[in-house]
Design a protein around this motif. Structure first.
Motif, PDB file in Angstrom:
ATOM      1  N   ASP A  73       6.054  -0.043  -2.795  1.00 46.80           N
ATOM      2  CA  ASP A  73       5.276  -0.673  -1.731  1.00 46.80           C
ATOM      3  C   ASP A  73       5.950  -1.982  -1.334  1.00 46.80           C
ATOM      4  O   ASP A  73       6.507  -2.691  -2.183  1.00 46.80           O
ATOM      5  CB  ASP A  73       3.854  -0.925  -2.243  1.00 46.80           C
ATOM      6  N   ALA A 120       2.135  -0.661   4.849  1.00 49.58           N
ATOM      7  CA  ALA A 120       0.958  -0.563   5.708  1.00 49.58           C
ATOM      8  C   ALA A 120       1.275  -1.064   7.100  1.00 49.58           C
ATOM      9  O   ALA A 120       0.480  -0.924   8.015  1.00 49.58           O
ATOM     10  CB  ALA A 120      -0.194  -1.363   5.108  1.00 49.58           C
ATOM     11  N   LYS A 163       1.555   3.799   5.611  1.00 49.97           N
ATOM     12  CA  LYS A 163       0.189   4.133   5.213  1.00 49.97           C
ATOM     13  C   LYS A 163      -0.690   4.212   6.459  1.00 49.97           C
ATOM     14  O   LYS A 163      -0.503   3.431   7.395  1.00 49.97           O
ATOM     15  CB  LYS A 163      -0.372   3.082   4.263  1.00 49.97           C
TER      16      LYS A 163
END
Length: 220
Positions: free
Chosen positions: A51, A80, A101
């Motif tokens: 991430d 994200a 995401k």
């Protein structure tokens, strides 16, 4: 195959770990960039899911450090932030692929399989040695066209050897890549699985080089 997930969202981390373990991978996890960098530096992984938005040390910094340190494992970046600049930054830092995401776990696993295949120089999901065929996508194994049932651990071991066909792989390397971090590395299960695979697929499929390890014979 052994995977490292570096992700700070607890629910997503649990989901990814369960999905990957269900697909037959050994999985280690870290929830911040500092621990993730340490594991990626001190342990051996076939691929990493990283991430970008991590506490302590951000994902781009972790990735850049790994590459500067000479760590070459495939890295799939999660973000994200669905913008082209973040994707470019990740790829420029040394990522091999990315997913924004939210995403489907099935797509992530498919991308992971592709990264591992490419790192091993394999073009398709089907690996072969002599009359043995192993499909990394379906999990099926056959001998001369006839299906052969392997246990999950037998499949993991055979898959790793087939990804590195013709190379001598030490017992330690096999343990590092098919089990997670907590496995008892003094166990003799590798020898047991090798014996079982030979019984199911032929005694000449896997060669033993005394004192060095095992190799899959590469005659097709």
């Amino acid at each position: 195959m052994r995977i490292l997930i570096v992700e700070d969202e607890p629910n997503l981390l649990r989901q990814l770990k369960a999905g990957l373990e269900g697909a037959g991978y050994a999985v280690d996890t870290a929830t911040d960039g500092e621990d993730g960098h340490y594991l990626g530096t001190t342990e051996t992984y076939d691929a990493v899911i990283l991430d970008l938005g991590l506490p302590e040390v951000d994902g781009l910094t972790v990735l850049d450090r790994w590459r500067r340190e000479g760590r070459t494992m495939p890295v799939l970046v999660l973000t994200a932030r669905d913008s082209w600049s973040d994707k470019v930054a990740g790829l420029d830092a040394g990522a091999d692929d990315y997913l924004a995401k939210p995403f489907q776990t099935e797509e992530l696993i498919a991308r992971l399989r592709a990264l591992i295949r490419r790192a091993a120089g394999k073009a398709t999901s089907e690996l072969s040695a002599g009359g043995v065929r192993l499909d990394t996508r379906s999990g099926r194994v056959s001998l001369d066209g006839e299906p052969v049932k392997l246990t999950a651990q037998e499949f993991k071991l055979l898959s790793y050897l087939m990804h590195h066909k013709g190379k001598v792989i030490s017992r330690t390397e096999l343990i590092e890549h098919i089990y997670d971090q907590d496995f008892d590395r003094d166990s003799n299960t590798i020898e047991v699985f090798i014996t079982r695979i030979r019984k199911k697929l032929g005694s000449d499929l896997i060669s033993t080089t005394r004192g060095l390890g095992y190799s899959l014979n590469d005659a097709d």
